[in-house]
Write a protein that holds these residues in place. Structure first.
Motif, short mmCIF file in Angstrom:
data_model
loop_
_atom_site.label_atom_id
_atom_site.label_comp_id
_atom_site.label_asym_id
_atom_site.label_seq_id
_atom_site.Cartn_x
_atom_site.Cartn_y
_atom_site.Cartn_z
N GLY A 82 0.81 -1.20 0.00
CA GLY A 82 0.00 0.00 0.00
C GLY A 82 0.84 1.25 0.00
O GLY A 82 1.97 1.26 0.46
N GLY A 83 0.27 2.34 -0.51
CA GLY A 83 0.97 3.61 -0.52
C GLY A 83 2.25 3.57 -1.33
O GLY A 83 3.26 4.15 -0.94
N ALA A 84 2.21 2.90 -2.48
CA ALA A 84 3.41 2.70 -3.28
C ALA A 84 3.83 3.95 -4.05
O ALA A 84 4.91 4.01 -4.59
N GLY A 85 2.98 4.96 -4.12
CA GLY A 85 3.31 6.17 -4.84
C GLY A 85 2.67 6.28 -6.21
O GLY A 85 2.91 7.23 -6.94
N LEU A 86 1.84 5.30 -6.59
CA LEU A 86 1.23 5.32 -7.90
C LEU A 86 0.32 6.53 -8.09
O LEU A 86 0.29 7.14 -9.16
N GLY A 87 -0.41 6.91 -7.07
CA GLY A 87 -1.31 8.07 -7.17
C GLY A 87 -0.54 9.35 -7.45
O GLY A 87 -0.89 10.11 -8.36
N ILE A 88 0.52 9.59 -6.72
CA ILE A 88 1.34 10.79 -6.95
C ILE A 88 1.99 10.71 -8.32
O ILE A 88 2.01 11.69 -9.07
N TYR A 89 2.53 9.55 -8.67
CA TYR A 89 3.19 9.37 -9.96
C TYR A 89 2.21 9.64 -11.11
O TYR A 89 2.52 10.36 -12.05
N THR A 90 1.00 9.09 -11.02
CA THR A 90 0.00 9.30 -12.05
C THR A 90 -0.41 10.76 -12.12
O THR A 90 -0.53 11.34 -13.20
N ALA A 91 -0.63 11.36 -10.96
CA ALA A 91 -1.03 12.77 -10.93
C ALA A 91 0.04 13.66 -11.55
O ALA A 91 -0.26 14.51 -12.39
N LEU A 92 1.29 13.46 -11.17
CA LEU A 92 2.36 14.30 -11.70
C LEU A 92 2.53 14.15 -13.20
O LEU A 92 2.90 15.10 -13.89
N GLY A 93 2.27 12.97 -13.71
CA GLY A 93 2.40 12.74 -15.15
C GLY A 93 1.18 13.20 -15.94
O GLY A 93 1.22 13.22 -17.17
N SER A 94 0.12 13.59 -15.25
CA SER A 94 -1.13 13.91 -15.94
C SER A 94 -1.60 15.34 -15.78
O SER A 94 -2.58 15.74 -16.39
N VAL A 95 -0.92 16.11 -14.94
CA VAL A 95 -1.40 17.46 -14.63
C VAL A 95 -0.27 18.49 -14.77
O VAL A 95 0.90 18.14 -14.81
N ASN A 96 -0.68 19.76 -14.80
CA ASN A 96 0.34 20.81 -14.78
C ASN A 96 0.38 21.51 -13.43
O ASN A 96 1.22 22.36 -13.20
N GLN A 97 -0.52 21.15 -12.53
CA GLN A 97 -0.50 21.65 -11.16
C GLN A 97 -1.01 20.55 -10.24
O GLN A 97 -1.91 19.81 -10.59
N LEU A 98 -0.41 20.47 -9.06
CA LEU A 98 -0.87 19.52 -8.04
C LEU A 98 -0.84 20.25 -6.71
O LEU A 98 0.19 20.82 -6.34
N VAL A 99 -1.97 20.26 -6.04
CA VAL A 99 -2.07 20.93 -4.75
C VAL A 99 -2.44 19.89 -3.71
O VAL A 99 -3.37 19.10 -3.92
N VAL A 100 -1.72 19.85 -2.61
CA VAL A 100 -2.04 18.96 -1.50
C VAL A 100 -2.19 19.81 -0.25
O VAL A 100 -1.24 20.50 0.17
N ASN A 101 -3.38 19.81 0.33
CA ASN A 101 -3.64 20.52 1.58
C ASN A 101 -3.84 19.49 2.67
O ASN A 101 -4.67 18.59 2.53
N VAL A 102 -3.07 19.61 3.75
CA VAL A 102 -3.20 18.68 4.86
C VAL A 102 -3.40 19.48 6.13
O VAL A 102 -2.61 20.35 6.47
N GLU A 103 -4.48 19.19 6.82
CA GLU A 103 -4.70 19.69 8.17
C GLU A 103 -4.55 18.47 9.06
O GLU A 103 -5.46 17.63 9.13
N GLN A 104 -3.37 18.30 9.68
CA GLN A 104 -3.00 17.08 10.41
C GLN A 104 -4.12 16.65 11.35
O GLN A 104 -4.62 17.42 12.15
N GLY A 105 -4.51 15.39 11.18
CA GLY A 105 -5.52 14.79 12.03
C GLY A 105 -6.95 15.21 11.70
O GLY A 105 -7.88 14.74 12.34
N VAL A 106 -7.13 16.06 10.70
CA VAL A 106 -8.46 16.56 10.37
C VAL A 106 -8.86 16.19 8.94
O VAL A 106 -9.91 15.60 8.72
N LYS A 107 -8.03 16.58 7.95
CA LYS A 107 -8.37 16.26 6.57
C LYS A 107 -7.16 16.38 5.66
O LYS A 107 -6.20 17.09 5.97
N THR A 108 -7.22 15.65 4.55
CA THR A 108 -6.26 15.74 3.47
C THR A 108 -7.05 16.01 2.21
O THR A 108 -8.04 15.34 1.94
N GLU A 109 -6.59 16.99 1.44
CA GLU A 109 -7.23 17.33 0.17
C GLU A 109 -6.17 17.35 -0.92
O GLU A 109 -5.17 18.04 -0.80
N VAL A 110 -6.38 16.55 -1.97
CA VAL A 110 -5.49 16.53 -3.12
C VAL A 110 -6.27 17.08 -4.29
O VAL A 110 -7.33 16.56 -4.63
N ILE A 111 -5.74 18.14 -4.90
CA ILE A 111 -6.42 18.80 -6.02
C ILE A 111 -5.54 18.71 -7.24
O ILE A 111 -4.37 19.02 -7.19
#
Length: 173
Positions: free
Chosen positions: A144-173
């Motif tokens: 699990g958590g092998a990095g495929l999501g980040i790898y796919t996102a980086l290869g498919s977009v021109n912007q990647l935003v990750v907002n993390v509020e520790q212990g509350v929420k993670t948002e990947v845009i």
């Protein structure tokens, strides 16, 4: 004006291929400024819809999988599903649902995946991005958590935003 095409609060049923294709078609129509391309432009129009559908389906699948298997924790803060095979069906509790939104303003097609756990750390995000950009083998060969999501996102977009509020929420845009 960006609007949600289809938010998912649960993954039963997941976004269908037809729904993803409809979103891609809407995006291409907005970008091209036409709902019916000329005969000279039909092939390019259809190819754009097919490519956006393909990339979007993979990106949605990868982002949702990571959010489902890696984010939910038990009362002791330990991941509940990370040890399981990605082929195993997981039934989430209502408090574990992940929100998926996507939409377009005619220029930009956006996807956002938000969980209510905030388990990613800046170091995890940085190391995943660095591995994807600098390694010959950017995907870790583990369950699990092998990095495929980040790898796919980086290869498919021109912007990647990750907002993390520790212990509350993670948002990947």
């Amino acid at each position: 004006m960006c609007r949600n095409i289809r938010p998912l609060h649960n993954f039963e049923p997941p976004a269908s291929n037809d729904e993803v294709a409809a979103a891609a078609l809407q995006f291409v129509r907005k970008v091209s400024g036409t709902t019916k391309p000329s005969a000279a432009n039909q092939e390019a129009f259809d190819r754009a819809v097919a490519e956006i559908t393909h990339v979007t389906r993979h990106l949605l699948d990868d982002l949702v999988t990571n959010a489902i298997y890696n984010a939910p924790c038990d009362p002791d803060g330990q991941p509940r599903y990370a040890h399981r095979s990605r082929r195993d069906k997981v039934t989430l509790e209502p408090t574990e649902y992940v929100r998926l939104d996507y939409g377009s303003d005619g220029r930009v097609f956006g996807i956002a995946v938000t969980d209510s756990f905030g388990r990613l750390t800046p170091d995890t995000i940085r190391s995943g991005i660095e591995r994807c950009l600098s390694s010959d083998d950017p995907i870790e060969q583990k369950q699990g958590g092998a990095g495929l999501g980040i790898y796919t996102a980086l290869g498919s977009v021109n912007q990647l935003v990750v907002n993390v509020e520790q212990g509350v929420k993670t948002e990947v845009i």
